[in-house]
Write a protein that holds these residues in place. Sequence first.
Motif, short mmCIF file in Angstrom:
data_model
loop_
_atom_site.label_atom_id
_atom_site.label_comp_id
_atom_site.label_asym_id
_atom_site.label_seq_id
_atom_site.Cartn_x
_atom_site.Cartn_y
_atom_site.Cartn_z
N GLN A 46 -18.49 -54.58 19.28
CA GLN A 46 -18.46 -55.17 18.07
C GLN A 46 -17.40 -54.62 17.22
N SER A 47 -16.96 -53.56 17.22
CA SER A 47 -15.44 -53.14 16.52
C SER A 47 -14.90 -51.97 17.20
N LEU A 48 -13.56 -51.90 17.19
CA LEU A 48 -12.90 -50.97 17.73
C LEU A 48 -11.64 -50.56 17.05
N ILE A 49 -11.46 -49.11 16.96
CA ILE A 49 -10.20 -48.66 16.48
C ILE A 49 -9.16 -48.03 17.36
N ILE A 50 -8.28 -48.25 17.29
CA ILE A 50 -7.18 -47.94 18.17
C ILE A 50 -5.79 -47.25 17.50
N LEU A 51 -5.11 -46.49 18.21
CA LEU A 51 -3.91 -46.06 17.52
C LEU A 51 -2.74 -47.11 17.78
N GLU A 52 -1.78 -47.28 17.17
CA GLU A 52 -0.67 -48.18 17.40
C GLU A 52 -0.24 -47.55 18.51
N GLY A 53 0.33 -48.64 19.29
CA GLY A 53 1.19 -48.47 20.45
C GLY A 53 0.03 -48.38 21.94
N LYS A 54 -1.26 -48.18 21.64
CA LYS A 54 -2.19 -48.08 22.85
C LYS A 54 -2.54 -49.47 23.06
N ASN A 55 -3.23 -49.43 24.41
CA ASN A 55 -3.74 -50.64 24.89
C ASN A 55 -5.17 -50.80 24.54
N CYS A 56 -5.81 -51.99 24.73
CA CYS A 56 -7.36 -51.96 24.49
C CYS A 56 -7.58 -53.40 25.31
#
Lengths: 116, 112
Positions: free
Chosen positions: B9-19
């Motif tokens: 439903q939601s996702l937090i990732i760091l800049e530059g990472k893939n998802c």
Amino acid sequence: NAGVMQNPRHLVRRRGQEARLRCSPMKGHSHVYWYRQLPEEGLKFMVYLQKENIIDESGMPKERFSAEFPKEGPSILRIQQVVRGDSAAYFCASSQSGGYMNTEAFFGQGTRLTVV
Amino acid sequence: KNQVEQSPQSLIILEGKNCTLQCNYTVSPFSNLRWYKQDTGRGPVSLTIMTFSENTKSNGRYTATLDADTKQSSLHITASQLSDSASYICVVPLRAGNMLTFGGGTRLMVKP
């Protein structure tokens, strides 16, 4: 070629008033769709129109809501006697040909209706 | 029942990472599947349209896959940017194409 234009972007109405939402499709598009998005929810289909015809209104509430797409001018979504539960973002999309069979549908920026 | 389910439903990732975002659908008959990006306060913008015969489709840093047998699709975002922060919505046409069925979306936040 301007995109799908909706106006107003924001609309505030008191309970019991009427709300009129306008949608001008992209140039050359004769198929218009209206969707409603409640806060924190996904988009829900309301109605599909072609020029002067309602093709599918299966998503429209039975009362107070109506839509039209006249030969000339924008498509209008009309909500009579608004209630607080009508507060939502209303999106319009248009496409060049009927149905969604690999046909791109372009969305407007939406009208945010707030009923106070 | 015709449905489109998305995860997470939601996702937090760091800049530059893939998802990778997931979409499962039960809409039948199937014609095509679309991924849209919706920025806060704006209308959805199409990223890809995938037909029954397509397995993979790319649009810049976005790559969508489709498995029509398992009725699953994924959207992979490579080298994420702050501007990728948005809701990503999986959409499948219903009833011979007159109505789009929307998934609930995945809210992606990319942090610096």
